[in-house]
Design an enzyme around this catalytic site. Structure first.
Site, PDB file in Angstrom:
ATOM      1  N   GLU A  74      -3.948  26.199 -11.453  1.00 35.31           N
ATOM      2  CA  GLU A  74      -4.388  26.129 -12.849  1.00 35.31           C
ATOM      3  C   GLU A  74      -5.587  27.042 -13.098  1.00 35.31           C
ATOM      4  OE1 GLU A  74      -2.462  24.945 -14.922  1.00 35.31           O
ATOM      5  OE2 GLU A  74      -1.176  23.857 -13.515  1.00 35.31           O
TER       6      GLU A  74
ATOM      7  N   HIS B 262      -4.294  30.438 -13.859  1.00 32.23           N
ATOM      8  CA  HIS B 262      -3.982  30.547 -15.288  1.00 32.23           C
ATOM      9  C   HIS B 262      -5.274  30.736 -16.084  1.00 32.23           C
ATOM     10  CE1 HIS B 262       0.281  29.780 -15.396  1.00 32.23           C
ATOM     11  NE2 HIS B 262       0.202  28.571 -14.886  1.00 32.23           N
TER      12      HIS B 262
END
Length: 696
Positions: A481, A484
């Protein structure tokens, strides 16, 4: 368009924090002032403003040019973007019944707002004229890319259809918006309603860190002094790996896999049937035989067959490995005197035992060294060494829950680059899974706008006064994550529509999956994996055993993923009329591919939020594996350099992948970084899968 006339604010508007300038550091959302009742009036104003802005563009008497049409569209809808970002962050990460009710209303209003814009024939005519003459307009490469993406977006939304088809398309979009929202609410409902309370006799085999997390989960649900297992993956996975109680493992497994499939008010079966029928109808209105063909035309894969070819290439060796592992697990049960056949709720438990036998390693051994704080520091340090970014925690930024933390991000020159919000712990008000989103995207259209990026996870809290401890999978999720997040934070484009993660779905996972590689590097773990009690670094022998065990159980992991991706493609490739019974369709498709009975899908259909809560990953779940081909190949560039932080390679990675957003074709961006197209063999090597004859 800032000069568009707007409605004068009413007295109630002036009291609405969503409609006032934010007097907060970096103009961040003042979460403490925002209440559910503020959202509908704010959305109403945002819809009105945006509609007026788009009408002004549509009816501009001047001949269409890039500035008065494409740039003007980019400038429109700022209030809508601002209100939506806050609303959807709360609905996903910290919802309540009032917000969920508003969400049902807003999803319908959002569809009704966007339908007439994206199907506006006059507006599309202006865009199409520019697109037709694009080579004569003297555009920059980013402007040309934006024009192409804008044209594609309107064309694929149905702007070129006749009036009857547009009317039907609008009806379909409204209904799909409602159904997607219902699907996610149903899933959250089942997740909130089920938990298993553990008595003192139910703790056999459970490590102290899990019991502490189970007590924290009970406390969060208003059950002080108790310990519970929930259907959050971060609770379910370690329980199935550790619990000696086979009966309890079965209960937890069945509850986890039955989410959305319980025949109650939260059942998602009928919702799926209707979603698939409407998606197929919309694709056919646009001239495509199936939704999968429609969906994948605008992707790197281009066709369902190309996606299927990759998945099937991986499926064969993964299934062979899984079947060999199954036989080894069954033999282990027999050695222990068990007279039962391996079941899905046994796999993780016996796989941990087998890993201990084969690699002298289990997750419980390394977990005390993987503190949440240590892994956050590791993620930040890697970003600093690769891209020169620094992270300083800020206590003065409003947040939506006391657990949320915020860091200011600066570049190598000390310039403010972004804000990064981390919301790491599971709670009943948060949907399951892990994701990245943003409260504001980077752009430079009217001055520098710095992004505000959010990572949300569902890790288990530690006991009172104790740190949260992560499993290796949790630590990998954190890095995923954050990858991202870096895609959003490093973005350096002019136009909002091309910012950060605004790229093809089968490219968007490259920056996140690539970043996972650094989490498992010895020099990173030696520095940041320290025992939560003693502060001692990860011992070399345990590190060696951990690295050696990385490819263990990859047959299982690959099979559960690839099967989900294949079923997603089949849902959207076969006639929707064939899917009247979701369970029967699932069963038939799994039989076709020879799914081992002892392994379930990573996401059963009724809980497959990736593809049914919205359409972002619909017919596109394969994207994770498509991107994995690139990420395994891309990390090879660092390995070939002899330095996992090689400055020249890192600069190319930053410039060509992380900072370019959607401003260039993804294949072109990858080749610019790597010097060639990716080689699929890298994926098989990374997962430790080799071509073997199909097992019987």
């Amino acid at each position: 368009m800032s000069d568009t006339p707007q409605s004068p604010p009413s007295a109630s508007d002036l009291d609405n924090p969503l409609l006032k300038p934010w007097q907060t550091p970096f103009q961040t959302p003042p979460f403490g002032e925002i209440a559910p009742e503020h959202f509908l009036p704010a959305f109403e104003q945002a819809f009105t403003d945006h509609a007026a802005e788009v009408a002004a563009i549509t009816h501009d008497p001047s001949a269409p040019d890039f500035a008065n049409t494409i740039t003007a569209l980019e400038r429109s809808g700022k209030l809508l973007a601002k209100v939506s970002a806050v609303f959807y962050d709360l609905v996903s990460a910290h919802s309540n019944p009032a917000l969920l009710e508003i969400d049902k209303d807003v999803s319908l209003r959002m569809a009704r707002h966007w339908n007439p814009i994206l199907m506006n024939a006059v507006l599309f005519g202006r865009i199409a004229q520019l697109h037709e003459n694009r080579v004569t307009l003297g555009l920059t490469s980013e402007q040309l890319r934006l024009l192409e993406r804008t044209y594609t977006r309107f064309h694929r939304a149905g702007a070129g259809l006749d009036d009857t088809a547009k009317t039907r398309m609008a009806e379909i979009n409204e209904r799909l918006a409602h159904l997607g929202t219902s699907f996610s609410h149903h899933l959250l409902g089942d997740e909130q309603e089920w938990f298993l309370e553990l008595g003192e006799g139910d703790l056999d085999g459970l490590p102290g860190s899990f019991v502490a997390a189970a007590r924290a989960a009970a406390e969060e649900r208003g059950l002080p002094g108790k310990a519970i297992v929930t259907t959050s993956r971060s609770s379910m996975e370690p329980f199935l790996k550790s619990s000696h109680r086979r009966d309890l493992r079965e209960k937890v497994y069945k509850a986890f896999t039955a989410r959305g499939d319980n025949g109650n008010a939260n059942d998602n079966n009928a919702t799926i049937v209707e979603i698939l029928a409407l998606r197929e109808e919309s694709a056919k209105l646009l001239g495509y035989p199936t939704f999968a063909v429609y969906r994948l035309e605008d992707s790197m894969a281009r066709t369902p067959q190309a996606a299927r070819d990759l998945l099937e290439r991986v499926w064969k060796p993964a299934r062979a490995r899984a079947l060999a592992d199954r036989d080894a697990l069954q033999a282990l049960i027999a050695e222990e005197g068990g007279n039962f056949t391996l079941a899905p709720w046994d796999w993780r438990y016996y796989a941990e035992k087998l890993r201990h036998v084969r690699a002298d390693f289990d997750d419980a051994a390394i977990k005390p060294y993987l503190t949440l704080e240590g892994m956050i520091a590791a993620a930040f340090d890697c970003a600093h060494r690769l891209f020169g970014l620094t992270f300083s925690e800020r206590k003065d930024i409003p947040v939506w829950h006391p657990d949320v933390r915020v860091w200011e991000v600066k570049d190598a020159s000390g310039k403010h680059r972004a804000l990064f919000y981390g919301d790491y712990f599971a709670r009943a008000s948060k949907r399951s899974g892990a994701w990245m989103t943003s409260l504001r995207d980077q752009q430079k259209l009217d001055g520098e706008v710095a992004p505000q990026v959010v990572n949300v996870c569902n890790f288990a809290k530690g006991a009172e006064g104790q740190p949260a401890l992560l499993s290796p999978d949790d630590a990998r999720t954190l890095f995923h994550e954050f990858g991202h997040g870096l895609h959003g934070m490093a973005s350096n484009v002019t136009y909002p529509s091309l910012s950060g993660t605004s790229v093809f779905t089968d490219f968007v996972e490259l920056p996140s999956q690539l970043y996972e590689h650094w989490q498992e590097q010895p020099q990173v773990l030696r520095q940041f994996a320290k025992h939560y009690q003693t502060g001692e670094p990860l011992p070399d022998d345990l590190l060696t055993r951990f690295l050696a065990a990385r490819q263990f159980n990859q047959g299982f992991a690959t099979v559960e993923f690839v099967a989900s991706a294949l079923i997603d493609l089949e849902f959207h490739s076969q006639p929707a009329s064939e899917v009247r019974d979701v369970r029967a369709f699932e069963r038939t498709e799994l039989e076709k591919i020879g799914m081992p009975a002892e392994i379930s899908l990573r996401h059963r259909p009724t809980q497959f939020g990736h593809i049914f809560s919205g359409d972002h990953y619909a017919a596109g779940y394969y994207s994770y594996m498509w991107s994995e081909v690139m990420d395994a190949d891309a990390f090879g560039a660092f390995e070939e350099s002899g330095d996992i932080f090689d400055p020249a390679t890192a600069k190319r990675l930053h410039d060509d992948i992380y900072s370019s957003g959607g401003s260039r074709d993804p294949e072109e961006a990858y080749v610019a970084f790597r010097g060639r197209k990716p080689e699929p063999e890298a994926l098989l090597r990374r997962r430790g899968l080799v071509e073997e004859p199909q097992a019987a």
